[in-house]
Design a protein around this motif. Structure first.
Motif: not given
Length: 167
Positions: A36-59
């Motif tokens: 249902k989510l897959g590679a949704a809009h802006s999820v790549d941001t966590a990968f480009f910035l190394g962000d493991e605390v975004s809402f998407y990352a938490m899910l």
């Protein structure tokens, strides 16, 4: 088009695929978010910035998908660092494929595909040019029901241009 004028700098495009699972029918993202989510809009941001605390990352970030997603994050960040240093993402580091600039020729490189298969990086250059009609056809072929119908209903409410024929 930005690449038609030789005085313009090269254009680098990417297609972020982590989480889609279209080829295997299973996503590295845990249910119920997987397909249902897959590679949704802006999820790549966590990968480009190394962000493991975004809402998407938490899910979506789990211990099971840690090895693959961390490898993908490291690779993407290597390309970004190379681009920041030189103005070209290049091959970033040994073992990674060359991120070529967009080429208007029919068989030219178009964009780099960022994905993993299991724990292994799956990064390749694509020579396919995506059009609205090719994306819609791919959805029709690859998105299972009732998700496909739900997505189409949602998109019809968003904007009619998404569903128009043509490129």
């Amino acid at each position: 088009d930005l690449t038609s004028n030789v005085s313009n700098p090269p254009v680098y495009a990417y297609h972020f695929l982590w989480g889609t699972g279209w080829e295997t029918g299973s996503s590295p993202i845990p249910p119920p978010y997987d397909l249902k989510l897959g590679a949704a809009h802006s999820v790549d941001t966590a990968f480009f910035l190394g962000d493991e605390v975004s809402f998407y990352a938490m899910l979506t970030f789990t211990e099971e998908n840690r090895t693959g997603r961390e490898a993908l994050t490291d690779a993407i960040m290597s390309y970004v660092a190379s681009f920041a240093r030189t103005g070209e993402p290049g091959s970033a580091r040994p073992g990674l494929p060359e991120w070529e600039p967009w080429d208007n020729a029919a068989d030219g490189g178009k964009c780099i595909l960022f994905n993993v298969k299991g724990d292994m990086l799956d990064i390749t250059m694509s020579h396919e040019e995506y059009t609205r009609s090719s994306v819609m056809e791919s959805m029709k072929l690859n998105v299972p029901e009732p998700l496909y119908s739900e997505a189409m209903t949602y998109m019809q409410g968003m904007s009619s241009w998404i569903l128009e024929d043509g490129d």
